[in-house]
Write a protein that holds these residues in place. Structure first.
Motif, PDB file in Angstrom:
ATOM      1  N   SER A 189       0.827  -1.206   0.000  1.00 43.80           N
ATOM      2  CA  SER A 189       0.000   0.000   0.000  1.00 43.80           C
ATOM      3  C   SER A 189       0.859   1.253   0.000  1.00 43.80           C
ATOM      4  O   SER A 189       0.583   2.221  -0.724  1.00 43.80           O
ATOM      5  CB  SER A 189      -0.950   0.007   1.196  1.00 43.80           C
ATOM      6  N   VAL A 501      -8.388   9.318  -3.864  1.00 44.32           N
ATOM      7  CA  VAL A 501      -8.704   8.776  -2.546  1.00 44.32           C
ATOM      8  C   VAL A 501      -7.629   9.268  -1.576  1.00 44.32           C
ATOM      9  O   VAL A 501      -6.481   8.840  -1.625  1.00 44.32           O
ATOM     10  CB  VAL A 501      -8.727   7.229  -2.552  1.00 44.32           C
ATOM     11  N   THR A 506      -9.272   3.933   3.524  1.00 43.69           N
ATOM     12  CA  THR A 506      -9.961   3.532   2.298  1.00 43.69           C
ATOM     13  C   THR A 506      -8.963   3.059   1.254  1.00 43.69           C
ATOM     14  O   THR A 506      -9.207   2.073   0.532  1.00 43.69           O
ATOM     15  CB  THR A 506     -10.780   4.710   1.741  1.00 43.69           C
ATOM     16  N   TYR A 507      -7.832   3.732   1.187  1.00 42.89           N
ATOM     17  CA  TYR A 507      -6.808   3.377   0.207  1.00 42.89           C
ATOM     18  C   TYR A 507      -6.271   1.963   0.480  1.00 42.89           C
ATOM     19  O   TYR A 507      -6.144   1.140  -0.434  1.00 42.89           O
ATOM     20  CB  TYR A 507      -5.668   4.395   0.293  1.00 42.89           C
ATOM     21  N   ARG A 509      -7.733  -0.440   2.209  1.00 41.23           N
ATOM     22  CA  ARG A 509      -8.784  -1.437   1.985  1.00 41.23           C
ATOM     23  C   ARG A 509      -8.988  -1.692   0.502  1.00 41.23           C
ATOM     24  O   ARG A 509      -9.177  -2.848   0.072  1.00 41.23           O
ATOM     25  CB  ARG A 509     -10.084  -0.969   2.639  1.00 41.23           C
ATOM     26  N   ASN A 510      -8.963  -0.628  -0.311  1.00 37.10           N
ATOM     27  CA  ASN A 510      -9.102  -0.801  -1.763  1.00 37.10           C
ATOM     28  C   ASN A 510      -7.957  -1.644  -2.318  1.00 37.10           C
ATOM     29  O   ASN A 510      -8.154  -2.506  -3.186  1.00 37.10           O
ATOM     30  CB  ASN A 510      -9.130   0.554  -2.467  1.00 37.10           C
ATOM     31  N   ASN A 511      -6.748  -1.397  -1.807  1.00 34.49           N
ATOM     32  CA  ASN A 511      -5.588  -2.144  -2.290  1.00 34.49           C
ATOM     33  C   ASN A 511      -5.741  -3.633  -2.009  1.00 34.49           C
ATOM     34  O   ASN A 511      -5.472  -4.479  -2.865  1.00 34.49           O
ATOM     35  CB  ASN A 511      -4.323  -1.591  -1.626  1.00 34.49           C
ATOM     36  N   SER A 513      -8.668  -5.210  -1.391  1.00 37.44           N
ATOM     37  CA  SER A 513      -9.833  -5.727  -2.101  1.00 37.44           C
ATOM     38  C   SER A 513      -9.522  -5.989  -3.567  1.00 37.44           C
ATOM     39  O   SER A 513     -10.022  -6.953  -4.166  1.00 37.44           O
ATOM     40  CB  SER A 513     -11.000  -4.735  -1.986  1.00 37.44           C
ATOM     41  N   ASN A 514      -8.690  -5.121  -4.146  1.00 39.16           N
ATOM     42  CA  ASN A 514      -8.402  -5.231  -5.580  1.00 39.16           C
ATOM     43  C   ASN A 514      -7.341  -6.269  -5.921  1.00 39.16           C
ATOM     44  O   ASN A 514      -7.293  -6.747  -7.055  1.00 39.16           O
ATOM     45  CB  ASN A 514      -7.959  -3.870  -6.127  1.00 39.16           C
ATOM     46  N   TRP A 528     -12.447  -9.059   4.241  1.00 40.72           N
ATOM     47  CA  TRP A 528     -11.744  -7.999   4.956  1.00 40.72           C
ATOM     48  C   TRP A 528     -11.826  -8.215   6.467  1.00 40.72           C
ATOM     49  O   TRP A 528     -10.842  -8.078   7.187  1.00 40.72           O
ATOM     50  CB  TRP A 528     -12.344  -6.648   4.558  1.00 40.72           C
TER      51      TRP A 528
END
Length: 1020
Positions: A189, A501, A506-507, A509-511, A513-514, A528
């Motif tokens: 991240s 973002v 959030t950043y 979590r997005n990393n 999730s993706n 998560w």
């Protein structure tokens, strides 16, 4: 104890110096401070200790009442609305990451108080280093930067953001370079944030800079195999290990991980299978790893590279250019024997080197390729990401800045103004940089030279992740709201890059999730949540490849010979070696009092660095321990006290980095001297060995070392040691100490129910073969049991408070078993070849505890579960129990350390006291304290089992010292359960009890130390 060996704790004990003899005439360092203890009640007395109780016979009530009146009243305020996840009195645990290790963070009522290893941690299986254990204390450091700083003044985040954006725009418009300088980043991240920042500012570049560098290994692997990585080493797959000054059980790369691997081939289970790896260490100064080796060969720094070349010659049957014999016969003999051992273990051998030198590491690669180590004991495909620093890139950055080409620089977890070897260059370079931003949470040396200080969160306040080794991903999650007005560094970079973002949670979590969740077979909200509960995911390792070293070994050998000539001392010169210890490390932990007071694993020195010198060299130069000497090299000089160190190579001096800070904080400032400027830059890497001159200043600075503070009153040494050969022949062999001492009961069991243990009989087993002496258990115990630090002056007075200590014993083979003073040492050179044994020593919880029988107020009593307990509010501080304890494990509390103004720099502030464990009483002055076997953990687990209506499960209760030990050297359990791990350990044929001849019936059984017998072969 080996009957042909003599054991001693320090040279003062060996030589029976007048100071040592005088100290040991007295049971205690000094008499009770009666006046200080009674001053709180308005009383004065000059009563000696023996009349203490008589003096207090009429006044105990008055003193107690006065003490109660003087203690401030703290009112408890209940929750108005209790948080759903918080139950007062019940801890919560959160997963997180520190230093690449998966951890569990214990919180009470919303405040983190203890860090534990996550049992699923791929690196150490739940063990943690002393530094990780101590990290929780730094959260509550009032010396952290509490608000952003702009040009040295307190500012707001909006003002800082506006200023930085404006400056970055100006820098980019002016065509200047932008640099992000960080210590190694292995967070996917964080790397993504840096990539987004670089996309916004194309002139930006990320530079990994490690104060203690492994660039030599990375560059050598790039030259040899085309892969610029630090490999993943597998010490558990090696039958023969040869190390050239790599302290792999201590500070080298991944000490806790390598400790777990190494011990798996030398512990109780391995010995039961009659298997044990063989380990030979070549080094200049005595390291943690050297103390654990089967054979340790002292070699000067200038000859370590030559030794590697000679080993290659012996293995390959060739002679590399410039090869020559080493200066000592033992070293040359050892190389020959080692080559035979390695060849016999082909495919299960491992050779490592600590040098940050490309040429040396290139030859080591060639050796491992000859031995078939790649794909077995060395894995390049699944590399380590723990160190990525590039020395040449950072040196080039300094040169760019000096030329005026850099317009902005950001420092993340990097402090080069302190730890870069050329302070003059870095200072001049930064003076020409328009924008300097430090993310340090302390106003450290680099932060004070910066335009902006954007203080980062402590990791316990942060979101993030880590990828310490390939295929192992861990999460970082906050366990408390930010204590101060700080902001995560990644979020600052996102804001300044105007990223879509900007919220870092959030950043992250997005990393995941993706990309990352899928690697662990997880997805969505449930995935998560699972991640936050487990703390990690692992992926299948890539197939390990086999490699043939492709680099030019001849050229590497010539480079080694050339470098060796440059660092070879002549005349009155000495060879200087700079190293890193396992307490303050590279200096980032300098302001942590738990680590400053942790005795060095080898020397047992606290609160200082020093010049370690061999006894023969000290005699030649006329130095005594504590003499302050001036060491000069590389245009730099420091004045440090001398430590006379058995095992040190003659003609060499070793000094640790990490000290000499000027902006660490009140704890670390001006503790020791800065050794980083001794580094030299050669062939693209920072080198740690060079030629120096040394001279006496005439000053004396006594070291605060702990090893000989506690004496066994002339009793037989408490170490039992045997050889692997003897062990295989007779597993019960304790080298002449196989006999059992007869025990007697002081009470008839039928008339003394207190010694009957129908349910639990808590005992402990400690495997001397597993304990490496690292000291993590000491810090874990301090964190768990609210043990205070006392500072350098108090340690010098023998007042350290640790409940567990690790005794370090030197030994050597005596001729024909001779032990008389005249025959112990034929010459001082014999002290170059000492061996070392580490022994954890804590309250033994004796069944016939001598402390209990002399306590006039029953402050120390035996429980029905086998524990020797303390009732602190009964204790009146006579110290009779300490006088009667043969193990010297009781501590007298001289001061109210947690509240006394004399200790403000260490523990006394409103925030630091938030780290206290509410399940453990903080002790007041005038009482005795000692190991309680973490009775609070025992009671908590028993209560949990009772609520769940089930019996306790073996292994459910772990002591703080046991839990942090990566080597699993300590086992605690119920001796009434014949199937418990503890019972099996105590039934081992290697088990013995310390001072069992005294009939105190200790509750801790030790397993005999077993070593391979290389010494005899070397002498032959």
């Amino acid at each position: 104890m080996d009957s042909n060996k003599k054991y001693w704790k320090g040279l003062e004990e060996l030589n029976k110096t007048p100071e040592f003899v005088e100290k040991n005439k007295h049971e205690f360092a000094e008499p009770l401070p009666i006046e200080e203890l009674l001053s709180g009640a308005g009383l004065q007395s000059r009563t000696p200790r023996r009349d203490f109780l008589k003096a207090l016979g009429f006044g105990v009530g008055a003193v107690t009442l006065a003490a109660c009146q003087r203690v401030p009243v703290h009112k408890s305020i209940p929750y108005l609305i209790r948080p759903e996840e918080v139950t007062p009195g019940v801890p919560n645990y959160y997963t997180s990451t520190h230093d690449g290790h998966a951890i569990l963070v214990k919180t009470r009522e919303g405040r983190p108080i203890k860090v534990e290893g996550n049992p699923k941690d791929l690196l150490s299986g739940g063990g943690l280093s002393a530094q990780s254990q101590a990290s929780v204390l730094e959260l509550y450091d009032v010396n952290r930067v509490q608000d952003p700083l702009l040009k040295g003044s307190t500012s707001s985040w909006n003002e800082v953001d506006d200023f930085v954006k404006k400056e970055l725009a100006a820098v980019q418009a002016g065509g200047k370079k932008i640099r992000i300088v960080s210590s190694t980043v292995n967070s996917s991240s964080t790397l993504a944030v840096i990539a987004d920042f670089v996309a916004k500012y194309p002139a930006a570049k990320h530079i990994n800079y490690d104060a203690v560098s492994y660039t030599g290994i990375i560059k050598a692997n790039e030259a040899s195999f085309g892969k610029a990585v630090v490999p993943h080493y597998n010490f558990d797959k090696a039958d023969v290990i040869v190390s050239f000054a790599a302290d792999f059980l201590g500070s080298w790369i991944s000490g806790e991980e390598f400790t777990r691997q190494y011990v798996s081939n030398r512990n109780m289970k391995s010995l039961e299978e009659k298997k044990m790896s063989r380990h030979i260490q070549f080094e200049s100064g005595m390291s943690v790893t050297g103390t654990n080796a089967d054979a340790r060969i002292p070699v000067k720094p200038s000859e370590l590279g030559l030794a590697v070349v000679n080993l290659y010659n012996a293995l390959s049957g060739t002679t590399l250019p410039g090869s020559k014999e080493l200066s000592t016969k033992s070293a040359n003999t050892a190389i020959t024997l080692v080559a035979k051992e390695l060849i016999a273990a082909k495919g299960k051998a491992l050779v490592v080197a600590g040098a940050n030198d490309v040429a040396t590491q290139t030859v080591v690669n060639a050796i491992n390729a000859l031995l078939g180590s790649y794909g077995t004991t060395i894995d390049i495909e699944n590399q380590s990401n723990q160190f990525k620093g590039n020395d040449a890139e950072f040196v080039e950055f300094v040169n760019e800045a000096k030329r005026g080409e850099v317009g902005a620089v950001f420092f993340l977890n990097a402090n080069p103004v302190y730890d870069y070897f050329n302070n003059k260059d870095i200072t001049a370079a930064l003076a020409k940089v328009r924008l300097k931003v430090s993310f340090s949470d302390h106003n450290d040396e680099t932060a004070t030279a910066s335009t902006v200080v954007a203080p980062n969160h402590h990791y316990l306040e942060s979101w993030g992740d880590s990828n310490a080794i390939s295929g192992f991903y861990t999460v970082v999650q906050p366990t408390i709201n930010p204590v101060y007005n700080t902001r995560q560094a990644e979020q600052s970079l996102l804001i300044w890059a105007e990223a879509p973002v900007a919220d870092y949670y959030t950043y992250v979590r997005n990393n995941w999730s993706n990309s990352l969740l899928a690697l662990g077979g997880l997805s969505g909200q449930s995935g998560w949540e699972t991640l936050l509960q487990t703390g990690l995911i692992t992926t299948a390792p890539k197939p390990a490849g086999t490699y043939t070293a492709a680099a030019n070994v001849n050229a590497a050998a010539q480079a080694i010979v050339s470098q060796s000539a440059k660092i070879t001392a002549s005349g009155e010169q000495v060879e200087l070696q700079i190293y890193q210890n396992t307490s303050v490390g590279d200096g980032r932990y300098s302001n942590n009092p738990w680590l400053q007071e942790l005795p060095d694993s080898v020397s047992k020195v606290t609160w200082d660095n020093y010049a370690a010198i061999a006894p023969k060299t000290a005699e030649k130069l006329g130095y005594a321990e504590g003499d302050v000497v001036k060491v000069e090299a590389n245009g730099y000089a420091v004045e440090v006290p001398v430590l006379i160190q058995p095992g040190q190579a003659q003609g060499t001096v070793s000094i640790a980095v990490g000290y000499g800070r000027t902006a660490a904080g009140p704890v670390g400032n001006n503790v020791g001297k800065n050794a980083y400027p001794f580094y030299t830059y050669s062939n693209g890497t920072l080198q740690t060995s060079l030629v120096a001159t040394i001279s006496k200043t005439g000053d004396v600075s006594p070291l605060a070392l702990t090893q000989t503070h506690h004496s066994f009153e002339g009793r037989e040494a408490v170490i039992r040691e045997t050889t692997f050969k003897e062990f295989v022949k007779d597993p019960a062999s304790k080298s002449g100490h196989e006999e059992k001492h007869k025990t007697y009961d002081l009470w008839e069991k039928s008339s003394s129910s207190v010694h009957e243990r129908p349910a639990y009989d808590w005992k402990m087993a400690i495997d001397l073969n597993a304990c490496t002496g690292c000291g993590a258990c000491i810090v874990a115990c301090s964190a768990e049991n609210n043990i205070p630090v006392v500072g350098k002056d108090e340690v010098r007075r023998r007042r350290e408070m640790h409940w567990i200590r690790i005794d370090r014993y030197y030994s050597y083979e005596t001729k024909n078993g001779a032990v008389t003073k005249e025959k112990e040492i034929e010459k001082l050179e014999d002290l170059d070849h000492v061996t070392v044994v580490h022994q954890p020593m804590l309250c033994q919880h004796c069944d016939h505890a001598p402390c209990e029988t002399v306590c006039p107020v029953l402050a120390t009593v035996h429980s029905s579960e086998g524990l020797n307990q303390m009732a602190y509010n009964r204790c009146v501080g006579t110290r009779y129990c300490a006088n009667n304890c043969p193990f010297k494990v009781r501590r007298f509390n001289w001061f109210n350390y947690w509240n006394d103004s004399r200790f403000d720099n260490y523990l006394n502030n409103e925030h630091t006291q938030l780290v206290l464990n509410p399940d453990v009483t903080t002790r007041f002055r005038g009482v005795m304290e000692k190991c309680s076997m973490c009775v609070q953990r025992i009671q908590s687990s028993k209560l949990k089992a009772k609520i769940e209506k089930r019996p306790l499960v073996d292994g459910e209760i772990k002591m703080a010292c046991q839990q942090t030990c990566s080597a699993n050297a300590i086992i605690f359990g119920n001796a009434n359960d014949p199937n418990s791990e503890l019972s099996k350990a105590l039934k081992s044929e290697r088990t013995y009890y310390v001072l069992e001849e005294l009939n105190v019936q200790p509750g801790i059984g030790y397993q005999v130390k077993v070593r391979n017998s290389f010494e005899t072969e070397l002498e032959a």
